[in-house]
Design an enzyme around this catalytic site. Structure first.
Site: not given
Length: 414
Positions: A119-120
């Site tokens: 997840p960024c």
């Protein structure tokens, strides 16, 4: 056939590009239940397509059979490739056991490729702007270490690690430096570039850091990607879809003879079934704002700031930040602005360009902007579908990467 494992798979944007390029997925690992259902449904599509039974998949899209009926039409081992788990240090041994079972079922002796990106939010500039120093304590900063555990376990020939450009500068670049050293310690050479989806036939400007690693001692390398120029504009994504109003749904194509862009990219194919062309309801105040934003673009070719709106339409107390919170998807530009998961909360940043519709874009329009084909079905609620789309890697971008890597991996598998 080249095989791969997809980590932090989401709805399968990366997987779609690789599977469409002839790769075989051994496993998808994803924590979100709705995204996992989407992955399973897509696995059904590919199985039935290869078995010349695509009509059964289309029956599901038409609502003629249930999801359970669809799932029982394919072997269980196909659905089992989707592993609904949150990756964690303590859970890795059990995850490896599940992947080993899948490898045995598929008669796979070794893994060719690992793809994915954690997840960024922990690396994004927006996340850092909102949470500030608290981002340093976000455990998502260290999910790459789990990715590296998978590399150490299966020693694939190559890997693809995707994330936002902010990865390079988060914590003053220390996370990335630690990451590079960890990949090297695992036995891989590494290179990276910031690539833009618009150079892969996607009508969207979307920059991503693409790290590619290969086993030390091999003659593999970071591929050269040819930047594709396009004469198409965003209108080409939208113009065959039926006109609808706020809160409406219409899953009948508006135009039977669809345009060259949709044909060339495979986004729309003959006999496709349109799904998810549904717009969220918008209150009248927002629709008035939408019309003002659209009219300003149509007449002046500029983005309107929130503080320029009539006073009676401005309800937010914050008049100094996020002044571009209302933004039209300009149909006459070669690219749309970057699709984001925030579209699941409201559609103000993605307003349809037709002033007569004056609504936020539909799920299907968002999917097309991301280059998902029309026969790609998203499971879950409308909010869940928007989230899956906003977080995804554009499949056409993934396909461009997959095809270049395939040239090297096929040589290694001969």
């Amino acid at each position: 056939m080249i095989n791969y494992i997809d980590l932090f798979a989401g709805a399968g944007g990366l997987s779609e590009g690789f599977t469409a390029s002839g790769y075989r997925p051994v496993a998808h690992v994803e924590m979100n239940a709705d995204a996992c259902m989407t992955l399973k449904t897509r696995a059904c599509y590919y199985y039935l397509k290869d078995a010349d039974k695509e009509d059964l998949y289309n029956k599901y899209l038409k609502g003629l059979i249930s999801r359970d009926e669809l799932y029982t039409s394919v072997p269980k081992k196909i659905l089992d490739t989707v592993i609904n788990e949150t990756m964690s240090a303590e859970g890795m041994p059990a995850l490896f056991n599940k992947i080993s079972v899948l490898m045995s079922q598929q008669e796979v002796d070794s893994i060719d490729l690992i793809v994915g990106g954690p997840p960024c939010q922990a690396y994004s500039l927006v996340g850092r702007a909102v949470k500030g120093e608290n981002m340093k304590n976000d455990q998502r900063n260290y999910l790459y270490k789990l990715y590296i555990q998978v590399l150490n376990k299966y020693k694939p020939k190559m890997f693809v690690f995707e994330n936002v450009p902010g990865l390079l500068t988060a914590n003053k670049g220390q996370y990335f430096e630690d990451m590079r050293m960890s990949f090297s310690d695992a036995g891989y050479n590494l290179n990276f570039q910031i690539l833009n989806a618009k150079n892969f036939d996607v009508l969207q400007s979307r920059q991503r850091v693409i790290l590619i690693g290969w086993l030390k001692g091999s003659d593999m390398h970071y591929p050269e990607f040819e930047e594709k120029s396009s004469s198409h504009v965003v209108k080409d994504i939208l113009d065959d879809l039926p006109c609808i109003q706020s809160g409406e749904e219409n899953n009948n194509y508006g135009i039977e003879d669809y345009n060259e862009y949709l044909t060339e990219t495979g986004i729309r194919k003959e006999d496709d079934i349109l799904t998810w062309h549904v717009s969220r309801p918008n209150i009248e105040r927002d629709r008035s704002i939408y019309k003002t934003v659209i009219n300003t673009w149509d007449t002046e070719k500029r983005r309107i700031k929130y503080t320029e709106l009539p006073n009676e339409l401005c309800t937010h107390k914050n008049r100094t930040a996020f002044l571009d919170r209302f933004k039209v998807v300009a149909s006459d530009l070669p690219t749309c602005h970057t699709m984001m998961a925030h579209i699941s909360k409201d559609g103000h940043y993605f307003i349809h360009p037709d002033i007569n519709q004056a609504r936020s874009i539909t799920v299907r329009e968002a999917a097309r902007i991301q280059s998902f084909p029309d026969n790609f079905y998203f499971e879950g609620s409308r909010t869940a579908a928007f989230t899956q789309i906003g977080n995804a890697v554009p499949p056409l971008m993934a396909k461009g990467i997959a095809l270049e890597l395939k040239k090297q991996l096929e040589n290694k598998n001969e």
